[in-house]
Design an enzyme around this catalytic site. Structure first.
Site, PDB file in Angstrom:
ATOM      1  N   HIS A 263       3.577  -0.547   8.767  1.00  0.00           N
ATOM      2  CA  HIS A 263       4.803   0.254   8.795  1.00  0.00           C
ATOM      3  C   HIS A 263       5.141   0.618  10.238  1.00  0.00           C
ATOM      4  O   HIS A 263       4.277   0.980  11.009  1.00  0.00           O
ATOM      5  CB  HIS A 263       4.622   1.544   7.986  1.00  0.00           C
ATOM      6  CG  HIS A 263       4.468   1.291   6.521  1.00  0.00           C
ATOM      7  ND1 HIS A 263       3.910   2.203   5.669  1.00  0.00           N
ATOM      8  CD2 HIS A 263       4.795   0.218   5.759  1.00  0.00           C
ATOM      9  CE1 HIS A 263       3.900   1.712   4.434  1.00  0.00           C
ATOM     10  NE2 HIS A 263       4.432   0.506   4.458  1.00  0.00           N
TER      11      HIS A 263
ATOM     12  N   SER B 131      -0.607   1.637   7.516  1.00  0.00           N
ATOM     13  CA  SER B 131       0.510   2.497   7.932  1.00  0.00           C
ATOM     14  C   SER B 131       0.023   3.483   8.989  1.00  0.00           C
ATOM     15  O   SER B 131      -0.520   3.061  10.005  1.00  0.00           O
ATOM     16  CB  SER B 131       1.080   3.196   6.698  1.00  0.00           C
ATOM     17  OG  SER B 131       2.204   3.947   7.027  1.00  0.00           O
TER      18      SER B 131
ATOM     19  N   ASP C 173       2.410   2.788  -0.560  1.00  0.00           N
ATOM     20  CA  ASP C 173       2.760   1.376  -0.476  1.00  0.00           C
ATOM     21  C   ASP C 173       1.477   0.538  -0.513  1.00  0.00           C
ATOM     22  O   ASP C 173       0.466   0.935   0.049  1.00  0.00           O
ATOM     23  CB  ASP C 173       3.518   1.131   0.835  1.00  0.00           C
ATOM     24  CG  ASP C 173       4.244  -0.205   0.848  1.00  0.00           C
ATOM     25  OD1 ASP C 173       4.429  -0.798  -0.233  1.00  0.00           O
ATOM     26  OD2 ASP C 173       4.627  -0.655   1.943  1.00  0.00           O
TER      27      ASP C 173
END
Ligand SMILES: C[S@@+](CC[C@H](N)C(=O)[O-])C[C@H]1O[C@@H](n2cnc3c(N)ncnc32)[C@H](O)[C@@H]1O
Lengths: 288, 198
Positions: free
Chosen positions: B43, B16, B138
């Site tokens: 992401h 991310s 995540d």
């Protein structure tokens, strides 16, 4: 408990395949919806979601519930449907439509457009707005279909949460909108009600792409973010049906990350520009 | 330490915040003849990278071809598949890629957990899962699932990471096989190729 002690249990995948097969068989025989050609990894996630929400210890426990309770089937349909959408989703695609497609439509006396998998209708109103601004809406008929009756009902009402209007308005401008997005709805309490002039020529109808046939002779078909639900076989079937219901040199508009390159009908279309996601139907090459 | 297995079948990477630089450093480590497919869920903001710049950028710097993930792509060994903004990336049971517009998970679409969980059901103990820098949690659930299937789990050392919460969450979630600084992860993964195994 330390991290090391936490055990994630592994499901019995073969058994799960069998359970899903039983579930889909029950649904097909009882309700006539054939989900066997849905992309399995996504379908599984949705089914596990229902299993979790309903507190079931196995997927097969869903079978009797769905067989005996039509509401449970509706719940399944809605879960499978995932109606995430926005006005002018991927605005650059709408901009391309406005700039490249709409000018060509002026020559037709009547225009027919089909939005397959229209969800809650945002895509349909977006197109109606572009057509209105190009002075084409009056001679256009729009068919907006989905297999999810709940979302169709929302689409037909054309009422959306007011808080979404800022995002929609931003997209509208990015798509090349000429007026102010606020001209197309009026606020009523917490809601935005879309202007009735937009929906005058829209027919909202239940239509199941797994099974139902086309509406015939479309100038443009939108099928955006729907093919990703399907496996290769169903994609080919649906795309063939759509090709056959487009007029000569009609257009097919796909979702932002969808392509017909891996499908059986890639020869029947050319993309008007790379990455545009707008495909034009090509004249049939005869075998002689 | 991890049970040294002779061969792995695929690598799934989740990243991310700070991911762009991390991947630019990591991906060039794979040699030309590397023969596992590599999936990356990174992401991204909604509507980001519409022109496919990211895949092109990595492609120019890597020995392996890098593709944006399209629905229906058949997975090939030695190819890198990168997630796209606004869609979850999943591995299908017939060895192809599936996209989905299901609701965000951990506020993320694409979600790393969704990539990991679908990939491990296909590759099972042959999957290598990697969590890199990120400001989120995540990937933590997904990496424990990979662990549960007997796959190999690797996490970037939070101490050197641009954003440490994602590696921290992964480490807290399960017993990670190898926690490595970023510059060691590429060479480590590059050795997992089948060609190199006896
Ligand atoms: C993610 S929405 C896409 C909405 C809109 N086209 C867009 O791109 O924003 C997908 C829609 O496809 C519909 N759909 C899925 N399978 C279908 C089928 N077999 N027949 C008709 N509609 C279907 C779902 O109900 C859902 O409303």
């Amino acid at each position: 408990m330390s991290a090391q002690d936490k055990v994630t249990s592994v499901p019995d995948l073969d058994l799960e395949v069998l359970e899903i097969h039983l579930l889909l068989t029950a649904i097909e025989q009882r309700y006539g919806y054939d989900f066997f050609n849905y992309a399995m990894s996504s379908l599984k996630r949705r089914v596990r979601n229902i299993q979790c929400d309903e507190n079931l210890s196995s997927i097969s426990e869903l079978v009797p519930k769905i067989l005996h309770d039509p509401q449970m089937f509706d719940r399944f349909l809605v879960e499978m449907s995932v109606t995430v959408t926005r006005m002018f989703r991927n605005p650059q695609i709408f901009k391309r439509i406005k700039e490249s497609l709409l000018p060509k439509l002026h020559t037709y006396p009547r225009i027919k457009i089909w939005h397959a998998g229209c969800a809650t209708g945002e895509e349909v109103y977006s197109m109606a707005i572009l057509l209105a601004e190009a002075d084409l809406l009056k001679k256009t008929h729009i068919y907006a279909t989905d297999y999810n009756n709940q979302s169709l009902a929302i689409a037909e009402k054309g009422i959306y949460p007011l808080e979404k209007m800022q995002d929609f308005s931003k997209n509208y401008l990015a798509a090349g909108g000429q007026c102010s997005f606020a001209d197309y709805y009026h606020a009523k309490y917490e809601h935005a009600v879309m202007a009735s002039i937009l929906s005058k020529n829209i027919t909202f109808a239940h239509h199941n792409l797994m099974r139902d046939q086309s509406f015939g002779e479309m100038n443009i078909i939108f099928c955006r973010n729907v093919l990703i639900y399907f496996d290769q076989i169903l994609q080919d079937k649906v795309l063939t049906m759509m090709r056959d219901s487009l007029i000569h040199r009609g257009y097919l508009v796909l979702g932002d990350r969808e392509t017909i390159s891996f499908t059986g009908i890639s020869e029947s279309f050319t993309e008007i520009e790379p990455r545009s996601r707008i495909y034009q139907k090509q004249p049939e090459i005869s075998g002689f | 330490m991890y049970a040294a297995q002779n061969s792995y079948s695929a690598i799934a990477i989740g990243v991310s915040a700070g991911g762009f630089e991390a991947l630019a450093q990591l991906l060039p480590a794979f040699p030309k003849d590397f023969d596992l497919p590599i999936f990356i869920t990174q992401h991204q903001l909604m509507d980001a990278d519409r022109n496919g710049f990211i895949a092109k950028y990595y492609s120019q710097r890597c020995n392996l071809p890098v593709h944006e993930a399209y629905h229906g792509t058949q997975i090939k060994a030695g190819h890198i598949y990168h997630s796209v903004s606004g869609y979850h990336l999943q591995i299908e049971s017939n060895g192809s890629l599936t996209l989905s517009v299901a609701p965000p998970l951990n506020h993320a679409i694409p979600s790393i957990d969704i990539l990991f969980e679908s990939a491990v059901e296909y590759y099972q103990s042959g999957l290598v899962g990697v969590v890199l820098t990120g400001q989120n949690t995540d990937g933590a659930v997904g990496i424990s699932t990979i662990k549960a299937y007997g796959g190999l789990t690797i996490v970037q050392d939070p101490d050197g990471a641009e954003a440490r919460s994602m590696p921290d969450a992964a480490i807290a979630a399960t017993q990670i096989d190898a926690i490595l600084p970023l510059d060691e992860i590429g060479p480590f993964l590059a050795k997992l190729s089948n060609r190199e195994s006896p």
